[in-house]
Design a protein around this motif. Sequence first.
Motif, PDB file in Angstrom:
ATOM      1  N   LEU A  52      54.139 -67.324  48.032  1.00  7.78           N
ATOM      2  CA  LEU A  52      53.552 -67.025  49.319  1.00  7.78           C
ATOM      3  C   LEU A  52      53.637 -68.302  50.135  1.00  7.78           C
ATOM      4  O   LEU A  52      53.258 -69.373  49.655  1.00  7.78           O
ATOM      5  N   TYR A  53      54.178 -68.191  51.337  1.00  7.40           N
ATOM      6  CA  TYR A  53      54.253 -69.322  52.249  1.00  7.40           C
ATOM      7  C   TYR A  53      53.271 -69.063  53.385  1.00  7.40           C
ATOM      8  O   TYR A  53      53.302 -67.999  54.011  1.00  7.40           O
ATOM      9  N   GLN A  70      60.886 -65.911  62.394  1.00  7.92           N
ATOM     10  CA  GLN A  70      60.080 -67.110  62.610  1.00  7.92           C
ATOM     11  C   GLN A  70      58.610 -66.786  62.416  1.00  7.92           C
ATOM     12  O   GLN A  70      58.174 -65.653  62.669  1.00  7.92           O
ATOM     13  N   LEU A  71      57.861 -67.803  61.977  1.00  8.08           N
ATOM     14  CA  LEU A  71      56.416 -67.687  61.831  1.00  8.08           C
ATOM     15  C   LEU A  71      55.741 -68.882  62.490  1.00  8.08           C
ATOM     16  O   LEU A  71      56.199 -70.016  62.348  1.00  8.08           O
ATOM     17  N   ALA A  72      54.641 -68.621  63.190  1.00  7.97           N
ATOM     18  CA  ALA A  72      53.829 -69.645  63.835  1.00  7.97           C
ATOM     19  C   ALA A  72      52.592 -69.914  62.969  1.00  7.97           C
ATOM     20  O   ALA A  72      52.386 -69.246  61.946  1.00  7.97           O
ATOM     21  N   VAL A  77      54.270 -65.243  54.593  1.00  6.12           N
ATOM     22  CA  VAL A  77      55.285 -64.356  54.038  1.00  6.12           C
ATOM     23  C   VAL A  77      55.231 -64.457  52.513  1.00  6.12           C
ATOM     24  O   VAL A  77      55.066 -65.540  51.958  1.00  6.12           O
ATOM     25  N   HIS A  78      55.323 -63.314  51.859  1.00 12.45           N
ATOM     26  CA  HIS A  78      55.402 -63.235  50.403  1.00 12.45           C
ATOM     27  C   HIS A  78      56.858 -62.971  50.035  1.00 12.45           C
ATOM     28  O   HIS A  78      57.503 -62.094  50.624  1.00 12.45           O
ATOM     29  N   ALA A  99      53.059 -73.719  50.028  1.00 10.07           N
ATOM     30  CA  ALA A  99      53.841 -72.856  49.149  1.00 10.07           C
ATOM     31  C   ALA A  99      52.987 -72.614  47.918  1.00 10.07           C
ATOM     32  O   ALA A  99      52.653 -73.545  47.184  1.00 10.07           O
ATOM     33  N   ILE A 100      52.615 -71.349  47.714  1.00  2.00           N
ATOM     34  CA  ILE A 100      51.734 -70.974  46.619  1.00  2.00           C
ATOM     35  C   ILE A 100      52.515 -70.040  45.707  1.00  2.00           C
ATOM     36  O   ILE A 100      53.050 -69.025  46.161  1.00  2.00           O
ATOM     37  N   GLY A 101      52.611 -70.397  44.440  1.00  4.82           N
ATOM     38  CA  GLY A 101      53.411 -69.610  43.514  1.00  4.82           C
ATOM     39  C   GLY A 101      52.605 -69.151  42.312  1.00  4.82           C
ATOM     40  O   GLY A 101      51.691 -69.833  41.865  1.00  4.82           O
ATOM     41  N   GLY A 102      52.953 -67.976  41.811  1.00  6.14           N
ATOM     42  CA  GLY A 102      52.276 -67.462  40.629  1.00  6.14           C
ATOM     43  C   GLY A 102      53.083 -66.364  39.979  1.00  6.14           C
ATOM     44  O   GLY A 102      54.074 -65.882  40.522  1.00  6.14           O
TER      45      GLY A 102
END
Length: 110
Positions: A52-53, A70-72, A77-78, A99-102
């Motif tokens: 997940l960003y 694009q994201l502000a 986003v997953h 940046a979250i990872g699992g």
Amino acid sequence: MAHRVTTIDALGPGVFRKLRQELGVTAFGVNAIVLPPGTEWFNHFHHRQDELYFIHAGTAGFEVDGESFQLAPGGAVHVETTTPRRFWNAGDDDLVLLAIGGRDGYVERD
């Protein structure tokens, strides 16, 4: 210790800032990525974890599985495990994202 506190700036300079290690997180991965204007993170995927960003500051350009967007700040986003992805700083200020990872799914309640 039941909790730890830090800031992205306290982790020092550089692009990749290891929040997981600094905070002692063991249940999932989490890093801050700080990209100056005109820079990008490489095209990659992961074999065993979703990511997940979350955009904290700046504007991120993404290409995920061939789709560009694009994201502000506040955007997220997953991306599923083996899906190719890359992102870049699409603005004039530093891009700061988490940046979250699992892996292995959701455990309890929201």
